[in-house]
Design a protein around this motif. Structure first.
Motif, PDB file in Angstrom:
ATOM      1  N   PHE A   2      51.074  44.875  42.553  1.00  0.00           N
ATOM      2  CA  PHE A   2      50.351  44.613  41.313  1.00  0.00           C
ATOM      3  C   PHE A   2      49.314  45.692  41.061  1.00  0.00           C
ATOM      4  CE2 PHE A   2      51.928  40.516  42.669  1.00  0.00           C
ATOM      5  CZ  PHE A   2      52.336  39.931  41.493  1.00  0.00           C
ATOM      6  N   MET A  16      45.963  46.584  38.152  1.00  0.00           N
ATOM      7  CA  MET A  16      45.085  46.006  37.151  1.00  0.00           C
ATOM      8  C   MET A  16      44.996  46.951  35.963  1.00  0.00           C
ATOM      9  SD  MET A  16      43.110  43.214  36.912  1.00  0.00           S
ATOM     10  CE  MET A  16      42.458  42.757  38.496  1.00  0.00           C
ATOM     11  N   LYS A  56      43.994  42.660  33.072  1.00  0.00           N
ATOM     12  CA  LYS A  56      45.248  41.948  33.249  1.00  0.00           C
ATOM     13  C   LYS A  56      46.031  42.554  34.404  1.00  0.00           C
ATOM     14  CE  LYS A  56      45.633  40.799  28.367  1.00  0.00           C
ATOM     15  NZ  LYS A  56      46.366  41.080  27.130  1.00  0.00           N
ATOM     16  N   LEU A  57      46.888  41.735  35.023  1.00  0.00           N
ATOM     17  CA  LEU A  57      47.716  42.207  36.129  1.00  0.00           C
ATOM     18  C   LEU A  57      49.068  42.665  35.609  1.00  0.00           C
ATOM     19  CD1 LEU A  57      46.962  39.544  38.839  1.00  0.00           C
ATOM     20  CD2 LEU A  57      46.471  41.956  38.998  1.00  0.00           C
ATOM     21  N   THR A 115      51.647  40.216  34.030  1.00  0.00           N
ATOM     22  CA  THR A 115      51.878  38.982  34.772  1.00  0.00           C
ATOM     23  C   THR A 115      51.471  37.777  33.927  1.00  0.00           C
ATOM     24  OG1 THR A 115      51.379  40.191  36.776  1.00  0.00           O
ATOM     25  CG2 THR A 115      51.414  37.824  36.966  1.00  0.00           C
ATOM     26  N   ALA A 152      49.943  34.330  32.621  1.00  0.00           N
ATOM     27  CA  ALA A 152      48.588  33.798  32.791  1.00  0.00           C
ATOM     28  C   ALA A 152      48.533  32.672  33.820  1.00  0.00           C
ATOM     29  CB  ALA A 152      48.053  33.312  31.452  1.00  0.00           C
ATOM     30  N   ASN A 202      50.062  32.574  36.641  1.00  0.00           N
ATOM     31  CA  ASN A 202      50.003  33.153  37.982  1.00  0.00           C
ATOM     32  C   ASN A 202      48.752  33.983  38.202  1.00  0.00           C
ATOM     33  OD1 ASN A 202      52.493  32.114  38.705  1.00  0.00           O
ATOM     34  ND2 ASN A 202      53.585  33.879  37.899  1.00  0.00           N
ATOM     35  N   SER A 203      48.112  34.457  37.148  1.00  0.00           N
ATOM     36  CA  SER A 203      47.035  35.427  37.312  1.00  0.00           C
ATOM     37  C   SER A 203      45.809  34.828  38.003  1.00  0.00           C
ATOM     38  CB  SER A 203      46.645  36.032  35.964  1.00  0.00           C
ATOM     39  OG  SER A 203      46.235  35.033  35.084  1.00  0.00           O
ATOM     40  N   LYS A 204      45.556  33.545  37.853  1.00  0.00           N
ATOM     41  CA  LYS A 204      44.412  32.911  38.520  1.00  0.00           C
ATOM     42  C   LYS A 204      44.590  32.945  40.036  1.00  0.00           C
ATOM     43  CE  LYS A 204      41.637  28.719  38.628  1.00  0.00           C
ATOM     44  NZ  LYS A 204      41.500  27.323  38.222  1.00  0.00           N
ATOM     45  N   MET A 234      46.555  35.050  41.632  1.00  0.00           N
ATOM     46  CA  MET A 234      46.592  36.450  42.039  1.00  0.00           C
ATOM     47  C   MET A 234      45.196  37.035  42.171  1.00  0.00           C
ATOM     48  SD  MET A 234      49.703  36.716  42.551  1.00  0.00           S
ATOM     49  CE  MET A 234      49.571  38.351  43.171  1.00  0.00           C
ATOM     50  N   LYS A 235      44.256  36.577  41.365  1.00  0.00           N
ATOM     51  CA  LYS A 235      42.881  37.066  41.462  1.00  0.00           C
ATOM     52  C   LYS A 235      42.239  36.651  42.789  1.00  0.00           C
ATOM     53  CE  LYS A 235      42.225  38.774  37.159  1.00  0.00           C
ATOM     54  NZ  LYS A 235      42.147  38.117  35.892  1.00  0.00           N
TER      55      LYS A 235
END
Length: 65
Positions: free
Chosen positions: A14, A16, A21-22, A50, A52, A54-56, A58-59
């Protein structure tokens, strides 16, 4: 509070963007390419943002990315 470790497997996959955003590469582009059409392979080249949902997660996995 101790430092958080980055999951290295995710860090390799990944990136940024400037807006936070990823971005990831699409799957199914590594092997058995002869049966896939040229159009399909061309569309698999592009990076994609990616989702939204999944992004939480992933962070948390990538705290310093």
């Amino acid at each position: 509070m101790p430092k958080l470790k980055t999951k290295r497997a995710a860090a390799k996959r990944f990136k940024m963007t400037g807006t936070g955003k990823l971005v990831r590469n699409k799957a199914y582009k590594s092997h058995i390419l002869t049966k896939k059409s040229t159009k399909r392979k061309r569309n698999l080249r592009k990076d994609i943002v990616t989702d939204a949902t999944n992004s939480k997660v992933m962070k948390q996995i990538l705290p310093y990315l």
